[in-house]
Design a protein around this motif. Structure first.
Motif, PDB file in Angstrom:
ATOM      1  N   ALA A  43       0.822  -1.215   0.000  1.00 14.85           N
ATOM      2  CA  ALA A  43       0.000   0.000   0.000  1.00 14.85           C
ATOM      3  C   ALA A  43       0.852   1.260   0.000  1.00 14.85           C
ATOM      4  CB  ALA A  43      -0.934  -0.002   1.203  1.00 14.85           C
ATOM      5  N   GLY A  44       2.178   1.125   0.047  1.00 14.20           N
ATOM      6  CA  GLY A  44       3.039   2.290  -0.071  1.00 14.20           C
ATOM      7  C   GLY A  44       3.882   2.623   1.143  1.00 14.20           C
ATOM      8  N   TYR A  45       3.773   1.873   2.211  1.00 17.71           N
ATOM      9  CA  TYR A  45       4.571   2.155   3.405  1.00 17.71           C
ATOM     10  C   TYR A  45       5.930   1.474   3.283  1.00 17.71           C
ATOM     11  CZ  TYR A  45       6.186   2.149   8.207  1.00 17.71           C
ATOM     12  OH  TYR A  45       6.943   2.306   9.337  1.00 17.71           O
ATOM     13  N   ARG A  46       6.974   2.218   3.553  1.00 17.29           N
ATOM     14  CA  ARG A  46       8.337   1.683   3.520  1.00 17.29           C
ATOM     15  C   ARG A  46       8.944   1.829   4.905  1.00 17.29           C
ATOM     16  NH1 ARG A  46       6.624  -0.534  -0.131  1.00 17.29           N
ATOM     17  NH2 ARG A  46       6.697   0.112  -2.292  1.00 17.29           N
ATOM     18  N   PRO A  47       9.086   0.742   5.660  1.00 13.72           N
ATOM     19  CA  PRO A  47       9.658   0.842   7.007  1.00 13.72           C
ATOM     20  C   PRO A  47      11.096   1.349   6.952  1.00 13.72           C
ATOM     21  CG  PRO A  47       8.797  -1.369   6.595  1.00 13.72           C
ATOM     22  CD  PRO A  47       8.714  -0.612   5.316  1.00 13.72           C
ATOM     23  N   ASP A  49      12.251   4.235   5.928  1.00 12.80           N
ATOM     24  CA  ASP A  49      12.570   5.270   4.942  1.00 12.80           C
ATOM     25  C   ASP A  49      12.548   6.660   5.567  1.00 12.80           C
ATOM     26  OD1 ASP A  49      13.080   3.623   2.868  1.00 12.80           O
ATOM     27  OD2 ASP A  49      11.283   4.097   1.709  1.00 12.80           O
ATOM     28  N   ASP A  50      11.414   7.037   6.101  1.00 11.56           N
ATOM     29  CA  ASP A  50      11.260   8.385   6.634  1.00 11.56           C
ATOM     30  C   ASP A  50      10.630   8.289   8.015  1.00 11.56           C
ATOM     31  OD1 ASP A  50      11.114  11.070   6.997  1.00 11.56           O
ATOM     32  OD2 ASP A  50       9.465  11.397   5.597  1.00 11.56           O
ATOM     33  N   GLU A  51      11.456   8.241   9.033  1.00 12.24           N
ATOM     34  CA  GLU A  51      10.941   8.061  10.383  1.00 12.24           C
ATOM     35  C   GLU A  51      10.332   9.326  10.972  1.00 12.24           C
ATOM     36  OE1 GLU A  51      13.797   6.154  12.867  1.00 12.24           O
ATOM     37  OE2 GLU A  51      14.068   4.498  11.476  1.00 12.24           O
ATOM     38  N   THR A  52      10.520  10.461  10.322  1.00 13.82           N
ATOM     39  CA  THR A  52       9.925  11.693  10.845  1.00 13.82           C
ATOM     40  C   THR A  52       8.415  11.717  10.647  1.00 13.82           C
ATOM     41  OG1 THR A  52      10.347  12.847   8.764  1.00 13.82           O
ATOM     42  CG2 THR A  52      12.015  13.031  10.477  1.00 13.82           C
ATOM     43  N   HIS A  53       7.921  10.956   9.676  1.00 19.47           N
ATOM     44  CA  HIS A  53       6.484  10.892   9.419  1.00 19.47           C
ATOM     45  C   HIS A  53       5.939   9.500   9.723  1.00 19.47           C
ATOM     46  CE1 HIS A  53       7.810  14.267   6.822  1.00 19.47           C
ATOM     47  NE2 HIS A  53       6.768  14.827   7.393  1.00 19.47           N
ATOM     48  N   TYR A  54       6.548   8.794  10.676  1.00 19.88           N
ATOM     49  CA  TYR A  54       6.168   7.408  10.954  1.00 19.88           C
ATOM     50  C   TYR A  54       4.687   7.203  11.246  1.00 19.88           C
ATOM     51  CZ  TYR A  54       5.209   3.366  13.812  1.00 19.88           C
ATOM     52  OH  TYR A  54       4.620   2.265  14.343  1.00 19.88           O
ATOM     53  N   PRO A  55       4.101   7.824  12.235  1.00 18.36           N
ATOM     54  CA  PRO A  55       2.715   7.460  12.524  1.00 18.36           C
ATOM     55  C   PRO A  55       1.771   7.805  11.382  1.00 18.36           C
ATOM     56  CG  PRO A  55       3.560   8.964  14.204  1.00 18.36           C
ATOM     57  CD  PRO A  55       4.607   8.808  13.169  1.00 18.36           C
ATOM     58  N   ALA A  57       2.461   8.052   8.135  1.00 21.37           N
ATOM     59  CA  ALA A  57       2.685   7.209   6.966  1.00 21.37           C
ATOM     60  C   ALA A  57       2.096   5.814   7.154  1.00 21.37           C
ATOM     61  CB  ALA A  57       4.180   7.116   6.670  1.00 21.37           C
ATOM     62  N   VAL A  58       2.297   5.210   8.306  1.00 23.09           N
ATOM     63  CA  VAL A  58       1.782   3.855   8.524  1.00 23.09           C
ATOM     64  C   VAL A  58       0.263   3.865   8.652  1.00 23.09           C
ATOM     65  CG1 VAL A  58       1.976   3.679  11.035  1.00 23.09           C
ATOM     66  CG2 VAL A  58       2.283   1.661   9.647  1.00 23.09           C
ATOM     67  N   GLU A  62      -2.306   1.823   6.327  1.00 25.32           N
ATOM     68  CA  GLU A  62      -3.327   0.946   6.908  1.00 25.32           C
ATOM     69  C   GLU A  62      -4.724   1.334   6.428  1.00 25.32           C
ATOM     70  OE1 GLU A  62      -2.544   1.382  11.069  1.00 25.32           O
ATOM     71  OE2 GLU A  62      -1.161  -0.325  11.098  1.00 25.32           O
ATOM     72  N   ALA A  63      -4.969   2.621   6.254  1.00 27.46           N
ATOM     73  CA  ALA A  63      -6.274   3.066   5.740  1.00 27.46           C
ATOM     74  C   ALA A  63      -6.468   2.602   4.305  1.00 27.46           C
ATOM     75  CB  ALA A  63      -6.388   4.579   5.829  1.00 27.46           C
ATOM     76  N   ARG A  64      -5.395   2.651   3.491  1.00 17.33           N
ATOM     77  CA  ARG A  64      -5.504   2.161   2.106  1.00 17.33           C
ATOM     78  C   ARG A  64      -5.768   0.656   2.076  1.00 17.33           C
ATOM     79  NH1 ARG A  64      -1.517   6.229   1.330  1.00 17.33           N
ATOM     80  NH2 ARG A  64       0.198   4.779   1.704  1.00 17.33           N
ATOM     81  N   VAL A  65      -5.111  -0.085   2.971  1.00 21.15           N
ATOM     82  CA  VAL A  65      -5.336  -1.534   3.040  1.00 21.15           C
ATOM     83  C   VAL A  65      -6.771  -1.812   3.468  1.00 21.15           C
ATOM     84  CG1 VAL A  65      -4.732  -3.626   4.316  1.00 21.15           C
ATOM     85  CG2 VAL A  65      -2.937  -2.166   3.406  1.00 21.15           C
ATOM     86  N   ALA A  66      -7.258  -1.066   4.449  1.00 19.50           N
ATOM     87  CA  ALA A  66      -8.632  -1.259   4.908  1.00 19.50           C
ATOM     88  C   ALA A  66      -9.627  -0.939   3.802  1.00 19.50           C
ATOM     89  CB  ALA A  66      -8.903  -0.398   6.134  1.00 19.50           C
TER      90      ALA A  66
END
Length: 102
Positions: A43-47, A49-55, A57-58, A62-66
């Motif tokens: 769905a586009g999340y890359r663990p 990659d960019d930890e400044t936007h962690y919550p 981005a994930v 998760e919303a796209r997967v849902a």
């Protein structure tokens, strides 16, 4: 006999909430965790990659997967949009005009 019936009714009333949990307490297997991770990566999340936007981005992934899985109701997910409360913004000139008398 009447006290026995009352005791059974009270015991049943106290036991009913304990039997009606919405979640299962079954442990999540390693395979389930791996499949969830694969889904949000697709769905586009890359663990990492960019930890400044962690919550954000994930949660977006998760919303796209849902949405792909057809989940239309429930709790949680990404909150989109803006909410505002109160009145208009008051500038310093308005404050001064309000409290200073001519």
């Amino acid at each position: 006999m009447k006290s026995l019936i009352q005791a059974v009714v009270v015991a049943a009333a106290l036991a009913a909430p304990a039997l009606s949990f919405a979640q299962s307490n079954a442990p999540v297997t390693r395979a389930q965790v791996r499949s969830d991770l694969v889904q949000i990566e697709k769905a586009g999340y890359r663990p990492g990659d960019d930890e400044t936007h962690y919550p954000v981005a994930v949660q977006a992934a998760e919303a796209r997967v849902a949405a792909q899985n057809g989940a239309t109701s429930g709790y949680g997910g990404v909150a989109s949009g803006v909410s505002q409360s109160g009145g208009r913004r008051v500038s310093a000139a308005d404050w001064n005009a309000m409290y200073n008398r001519p």
